[in-house]
Design a protein around this motif. Sequence first.
Motif, PDB file in Angstrom:
ATOM      1  N   ALA A 132      37.374 -23.389  39.240  1.00  0.00           N
ATOM      2  CA  ALA A 132      36.667 -24.609  38.818  1.00  0.00           C
ATOM      3  C   ALA A 132      36.302 -24.526  37.334  1.00  0.00           C
ATOM      4  O   ALA A 132      36.557 -25.460  36.564  1.00  0.00           O
ATOM      5  N   ARG A 133      35.772 -23.341  36.938  1.00  0.00           N
ATOM      6  CA  ARG A 133      35.315 -23.198  35.547  1.00  0.00           C
ATOM      7  C   ARG A 133      36.505 -23.377  34.605  1.00  0.00           C
ATOM      8  O   ARG A 133      36.483 -24.201  33.694  1.00  0.00           O
ATOM      9  N   LEU A 134      37.599 -22.635  34.872  1.00  0.00           N
ATOM     10  CA  LEU A 134      38.739 -22.706  33.952  1.00  0.00           C
ATOM     11  C   LEU A 134      39.410 -24.077  33.956  1.00  0.00           C
ATOM     12  O   LEU A 134      39.914 -24.531  32.940  1.00  0.00           O
ATOM     13  N   ALA A 135      39.412 -24.745  35.117  1.00  0.00           N
ATOM     14  CA  ALA A 135      40.064 -26.063  35.186  1.00  0.00           C
ATOM     15  C   ALA A 135      39.115 -27.154  34.696  1.00  0.00           C
ATOM     16  O   ALA A 135      39.516 -28.304  34.531  1.00  0.00           O
ATOM     17  N   GLY A 136      37.853 -26.773  34.484  1.00  0.00           N
ATOM     18  CA  GLY A 136      36.869 -27.746  34.006  1.00  0.00           C
ATOM     19  C   GLY A 136      36.589 -28.826  35.043  1.00  0.00           C
ATOM     20  O   GLY A 136      36.439 -29.998  34.716  1.00  0.00           O
ATOM     21  N   VAL A 137      36.588 -28.444  36.313  1.00  0.00           N
ATOM     22  CA  VAL A 137      36.280 -29.411  37.382  1.00  0.00           C
ATOM     23  C   VAL A 137      35.215 -28.803  38.299  1.00  0.00           C
ATOM     24  O   VAL A 137      34.851 -27.626  38.161  1.00  0.00           O
TER      25      VAL A 137
END
Lengths: 352, 352
Positions: free
Chosen positions: A24-29
């Motif tokens: 989630a953090r890396l995909a910004g979601v």
Amino acid sequence: MSSDSISSDRGKSTRGAPTIRDVARLAGVSIGTVSKAMNNSGSLRKETRERVVEVAAALGFRPNDLAQSLHRGQSFTVGLISNDSFGRFTMPIVEGLEAVLAARRIAVFMCNATDDAELERQHVEQLMGKRVDGLVFTARRADRRPHIDLGVAGVPTVYVFAQSDDPNALALVPDDEGGSRLATEHLISLGRKRLAHITGPEHFEAVRLRRDGYRRALTDAGLPVIDRFYKPGDWSEAYGRQAVADLFSDDGEKPDGLVCGNDQIARGAADALHDLEIDVPGEVSIVGFDNWEVIAGAARPPLTSIDLNLRELGAEAGRSLIRMIDGEKLGGVHRLPCSLVLRASSDPNTKN
Amino acid sequence: MSSDSISSDRGKSTRGAPTIRDVARLAGVSIGTVSKAMNNSGSLRKETRERVVEVAAALGFRPNDLAQSLHRGQSFTVGLISNDSFGRFTMPIVEGLEAVLAARRIAVFMCNATDDAELERQHVEQLMGKRVDGLVFTARRADRRPHIDLGVAGVPTVYVFAQSDDPNALALVPDDEGGSRLATEHLISLGRKRLAHITGPEHFEAVRLRRDGYRRALTDAGLPVIDRFYKPGDWSEAYGRQAVADLFSDDGEKPDGLVCGNDQIARGAADALHDLEIDVPGEVSIVGFDNWEVIAGAARPPLTSIDLNLRELGAEAGRSLIRMIDGEKLGGVHRLPCSLVLRASSDPNTKN
């Protein structure tokens, strides 16, 4: 329980595994978005779903089968409970079963109950707690056994090389009568006319069924059924030697063929005839049962034997369980065919 | 994913199992409250927690191990991957392993890779997806093998009756050299002085280690190491018979004791000596290896043999894996002791 609690718990896990939170953090979601993307559920913009899947792949994030199975209500696991302490009969059955299920990505929990009813109950309880999709019971011998009470949460169940006292249960066993008939007809086809049957203890259903197959084959061929030629005893080489001593010592008529209840009895019989300087197969033909290579292949001469086709029995159990998991209703006792494996001990015309 | 989606999915499941939703409805509380009560988490009034547990028990609701394991970040499962297609060496190991783990309510996934590296990789991938807490690898023979790449998500791993090329990996194997030394010293203690060693092919590490144990025991006892008395070949009864024919046919000095690499070789050797009318153990003492009852016990005479203690090897693997799951670091190759099992084939003073 929220996705958040899941992922943070996963985050706590001591293994370096990437978590849904990392993705989630890396995909910004949000974590919910990752969950939707990985489970292909909910409404997401195509680019979002693709970005999440990309990031997950890059991180080597494994969508957790545990969480997924909660979504599917299926665990892709089955339980195998053996009372043979995984002996030589269950081994090939387990191999055949595991190969069929593995191809469907269904994993097998193995539990060893070795005739301990309480331990078996604990295993079943534990397997039900793991929400297995099915259960397989196997045993040292194919006799009838008390059925398993799965309580409210019954799951598809197969008994293999075992039977249940529940007439509706599905049980797969070898066709012992047919196998014994096959062995007897083979010796008859070689011109043998005085056939003895040396076998195990009669409290085994297999012993009674094989006796019937032997007798029916003789009767159908118009050959005499001689009472003193039927010798139940036990499954050992020592008993095979003893039975031959009995049959060939007295003054009465001698057998010219031996249908043996297993390969150990047959091997003992062959050794005893060797010591009596009676030629096998020249004077007496022998057929074993089980086709256990380490015994049948090493015997002198190597033993013609009946193969129980246990690996196929296990594979068929796997295929049946999958059909039941997919919703089919299967039941009853099914006896799968045995086959004859030729070696040197039966045909007087073969040279060893 | 919310509790709600879990329970409704469970509701959809085809089995009659009561769901968390059923418990909530009957207890008159929210699903979140049931979850807290069953997992003993969060703050709940004592009466509420008790009522929920009561209702759950009345319904026969099983707190779902799947959901619980998401909370714990532990699955209480381990994977067992065998390359022996569950043969006679792995089975006792598996029994010992399963018994130790079952006592800790850890269930075992069994996978059969039978020397297929790609299939093994798939099994590992699938097991990691199921978040197993540990992995056990076992094989047909205790030789070194490529270590398993568990990627980012490494878990505690034990090689049993197998070794890894990763020097840090934990491997448990039988002490083959010690076992062979035990067999040789036993024959020396019986007064035998010309000991031959008939064994399997030298590309097995076990064959090389047992050869070394045999030679060291002779040297330590001040007995000669005779080159033509060392006969590597293969693991069969037929080879045991052939090796005895070689050793006893020529005019040279004859052995008075045989240290055999397995029970099949030993049994073949005993049969060949019987045919040569050389008395066992009167003139020649024999020790087998493996203590495989079906061979050693049925041989004439029954074979004194070396027991690999495979069940204990499996139990020790289970205990080690649990310690690693609990956070201990274990590694290196550990060789567990073999033991001598006395039967009639070795001591000239015993009467068969």
